[in-house]
Design a protein around this motif. Structure first.
Motif, PDB file in Angstrom:
ATOM      1  N   ASP A  74      -2.498  29.848  26.953  1.00 15.23           N
ATOM      2  CA  ASP A  74      -2.838  29.325  25.522  1.00 15.23           C
ATOM      3  C   ASP A  74      -4.429  28.937  25.715  1.00 15.23           C
ATOM      4  O   ASP A  74      -4.810  28.231  26.408  1.00 15.23           O
ATOM      5  CB  ASP A  74      -2.262  27.845  25.417  1.00 15.23           C
ATOM      6  N   TRP A  84     -11.186  26.518  25.756  1.00 11.92           N
ATOM      7  CA  TRP A  84     -10.442  25.630  26.501  1.00 11.92           C
ATOM      8  C   TRP A  84      -9.314  26.461  27.034  1.00 11.92           C
ATOM      9  O   TRP A  84      -8.665  27.444  26.265  1.00 11.92           O
ATOM     10  CB  TRP A  84      -9.897  24.587  25.499  1.00 11.92           C
ATOM     11  N   ASP A  86      -5.576  26.846  29.120  1.00  9.94           N
ATOM     12  CA  ASP A  86      -4.258  26.138  29.485  1.00  9.94           C
ATOM     13  C   ASP A  86      -3.227  27.411  30.120  1.00  9.94           C
ATOM     14  O   ASP A  86      -2.736  27.843  29.057  1.00  9.94           O
ATOM     15  CB  ASP A  86      -3.619  25.079  28.486  1.00  9.94           C
ATOM     16  N   THR A  88      -0.460  29.005  32.844  1.00 12.62           N
ATOM     17  CA  THR A  88       0.503  28.704  33.593  1.00 12.62           C
ATOM     18  C   THR A  88       0.870  30.102  34.165  1.00 12.62           C
ATOM     19  O   THR A  88       1.463  30.907  33.335  1.00 12.62           O
ATOM     20  CB  THR A  88       1.599  27.873  33.151  1.00 12.62           C
ATOM     21  N   HIS A 101      -0.805  26.180  37.578  1.00 10.01           N
ATOM     22  CA  HIS A 101      -1.541  25.655  36.331  1.00 10.01           C
ATOM     23  C   HIS A 101      -2.938  25.619  36.305  1.00 10.01           C
ATOM     24  O   HIS A 101      -3.511  25.213  37.542  1.00 10.01           O
ATOM     25  CB  HIS A 101      -1.031  24.485  35.960  1.00 10.01           C
ATOM     26  N   ARG A 103      -5.781  24.162  33.794  1.00  9.27           N
ATOM     27  CA  ARG A 103      -6.425  23.611  32.642  1.00  9.27           C
ATOM     28  C   ARG A 103      -7.735  23.210  32.750  1.00  9.27           C
ATOM     29  O   ARG A 103      -8.137  22.439  33.512  1.00  9.27           O
ATOM     30  CB  ARG A 103      -5.603  22.367  32.257  1.00  9.27           C
ATOM     31  N   THR A 104      -8.638  23.733  31.884  1.00 15.48           N
ATOM     32  CA  THR A 104     -10.109  23.501  31.908  1.00 15.48           C
ATOM     33  C   THR A 104     -10.815  23.840  30.615  1.00 15.48           C
ATOM     34  O   THR A 104     -10.099  24.927  29.747  1.00 15.48           O
ATOM     35  CB  THR A 104     -10.672  24.153  33.209  1.00 15.48           C
TER      36      THR A 104
END
Length: 136
Positions: A74, A84, A86, A88, A101, A103-104
């Motif tokens: 995503d 942004w 996300d 996985t 994962h 996320r950043t």
């Protein structure tokens, strides 16, 4: 006999060109992007796995999403170069499944940008590098 010889020569030449193109990779199937997103699994010069994520149409789109058995991605644009992420990545082992994962929020200019290098504790699976390639 001459018309048959000419037809045979043309057929032979066409067959050689098609087979040569196939075996050299010129005619091989290329993966196509899904929702403006293409994921390639490659290896770097040290032989470590690299997941290359290509973002197509990145100057107009604001979101890329892909959910597969191997990954869930995503990616959303929050500014001209601010994105942004996300991400996985699913790793299927012998008896278990392990996820990695990321996320950043990150600045992604046009071109290729290394984003992360992830590994699981204990070295159960090799370190995996994530590279995002932003295409216009």
């Amino acid at each position: 006999m001459k018309p048959f010889a000419m037809a045979l020569a043309i057929l032979t030449l066409a067959s050689v060109l098609l087979l040569g193109g196939y075996f050299t990779g010129y005619w091989r199937w290329q993966p196509q992007p899904v929702n403006g997103l293409l994921v390639l699994h490659q290896r770097n010069t040290q032989g470590e796995p690299v997941v290359r994520i290509r973002l197509y149409d990145s100057q107009r789109r604001s979101r890329w999403y892909l959910n597969d058995e191997d990954y869930r991605l995503d990616i959303r644009r929050r500014g001209p170069t601010l994105f942004w992420l996300d991400l996985t990545l699913h790793s299927h082992g012998d008896n278990d499944q392990r996820d990695r994962h990321v996320r950043t929020a990150i600045q992604l200019p046009l071109g290729e940008q290394p984003v992360a290098s992830v590994a699981l504790p204990g070295g159960a699976l090799p370190r995996q590098h994530i590279v995002i390639e932003r295409l216009p």
